[in-house]
Design a protein around this motif. Structure first.
Motif: not given
Length: 379
Positions: A292, A296, A299-300
């Motif tokens: 996870l 994340l 994505f950032f």
């Protein structure tokens, strides 16, 4: 919970392919509460009094009864003990001969179910043999299916060849998915004609949540939503930490190759840490958190990379560097739009998107890490 189980199965497979698989029959053992975890080349589980079971290996056999759920992953899998909850198995050859009090979800090349399943059965493979009675519905997909059991609920079936045995019964609706409707014969003893539905094989994916045809309007809407999402997140970052976002943009544009390398190392470290922690056995349950975190971070990283790319494009077009939230959101939107369009190019487009993601993640990692770990001051 389904997502957690998928992560646990993946972690077990990773463990089996690593040092534990080379350790012979000893492998890794771990227990917490009434749950048991095993990973080795050959796993034979015969311990009474356990609740949930997590087994991974090349050859796995579970002979003891458990009161909870069974999770098996490997090559040759045998589940002969009674299962008080659900059963999940992923392997090449799967044989379930014990009683399953809940549902059974099985994916393999050869799947055999001889024990009764009180709940629903979901099985997929090249060859399926079902002789145990099913208390709920059955969802079967294979090249060849041999059915000689009573199914209390509905049956959805797709196969090139189906052999109905003398004990085959379907109490509910029998739905057949065929290349040519009517090509599979169903004896009246299995289900009367009024309870048999025939559909084309193409409808299987639609009915059971597989890949579906996407309309141009839906695809365009999803693309626009993605662009707006990236622009919105970039605007939020610009509002909260404008100097940090500007510093990361300068880092990417001034030293793109070094920043790309830092992103590659950062993503590899996060993902690899999840697998390494899984090898300890104790940290197996933490593996989903690492995946996870990697998602994340990716994505950032993509948001930061798209923003920097958008700034570069606008600067090439003669615009000044953005210094307000609206201008930074515009730059992120332009970058996301350009990256998305380039990403449509087969193969090369995906590589470009990956490079943007890793470069943005590298800038983010350099920004967050202490200076003494970088070898040079950050921007």
């Amino acid at each position: 919970m389904r997502l957690v189980r998928c992560f646990l199965l993946s972690a077990l497979l990773a463990t089996v392919s690593g040092p534990a698989a080379q350790a012979g029959e000893d492998g890794d053992r771990f227990a917490i509460g009434d749950d048991a975890f095993r990973a080795a080349q050959t796993v034979t589980f015969a311990e009474p009094g356990r609740a949930d079971l997590f087994l991974g290996g090349e050859r796995v056999s579970a002979t003891s009864d458990i009161s909870g759920t069974a999770h098996l992953a490997g090559r040759w899998l045998t589940l002969s003990g009674a299962v008080g909850g659900n059963a999940y198995a992923l392997g090449q050859q799967i044989a379930v001969t014990g009683t399953v009090a809940g549902n059974a979800t099985l994916f393999g090349q050869e799947v055999t179910v001889r024990g009764p399943v009180a709940g629903n059965l979901r099985a997929s493979g090249s060859e399926l043999e079902i002789t145990g009675d099913i208390g709920g519905y059955a969802l079967l997909a294979g090249e060849r299916v041999a059915l000689d059991s009573a199914i209390s609920g509905d049956l959805a079936l797709t196969a090139r060849q189906v052999d109905f045995g003398p004990g085959a019964r379907v109490a509910g609706t029998l739905t057949l998915y065929e290349s040519t409707p009517g090509s599979l014969s169903v004896p009246a003893s299995v289900a009367p004609a009024e309870r048999v539905e025939r559909r084309r094989i193409e409808q299987w994916e639609h009915d059971w949540g597989g890949p579906q045809m996407v309309s141009w309007r839906g695809a365009l809407g999803g693309f626009v939503f993605g662009v707006l999402l990236v622009a919105g997140v970039a605007a939020l970052i610009a509002a909260l930490v404008p100097e940090a976002l500007a510093a990361m943009r300068r880092r990417i544009l001034d030293r793109p190759l070094r920043t790309l390398g830092a992103g590659f190392v950062a993503l590899s470290a996060i993902s690899g840490a999840g697998l390494v922690v899984a090898l300890t056995g104790i940290g197996l349950l933490l593996t989903p958190a690492f995946f996870l975190l990697a998602a994340l971070a990716g994505f950032f990283g993509y948001v930061v990379g798209a923003y920097a790319f958008g700034v570069a494009l606008l600067s090439a077009a003669g615009r000044a560097l953005p210094d307000r939230i609206g201008e930074r959101a515009l730059a992120a939107g332009v970058g996301a739009l350009a990256v998305g369009v380039i990403g449509l190019v087969p193969f090369l487009g995906w590589l470009f998107v990956l490079l943007v993601l890793l470069t943005g993640l590298g800038a983010l990692a350099i920004r967050l890490l202490p200076d003494h770990l970088l070898g040079s001051p950050r921007y």
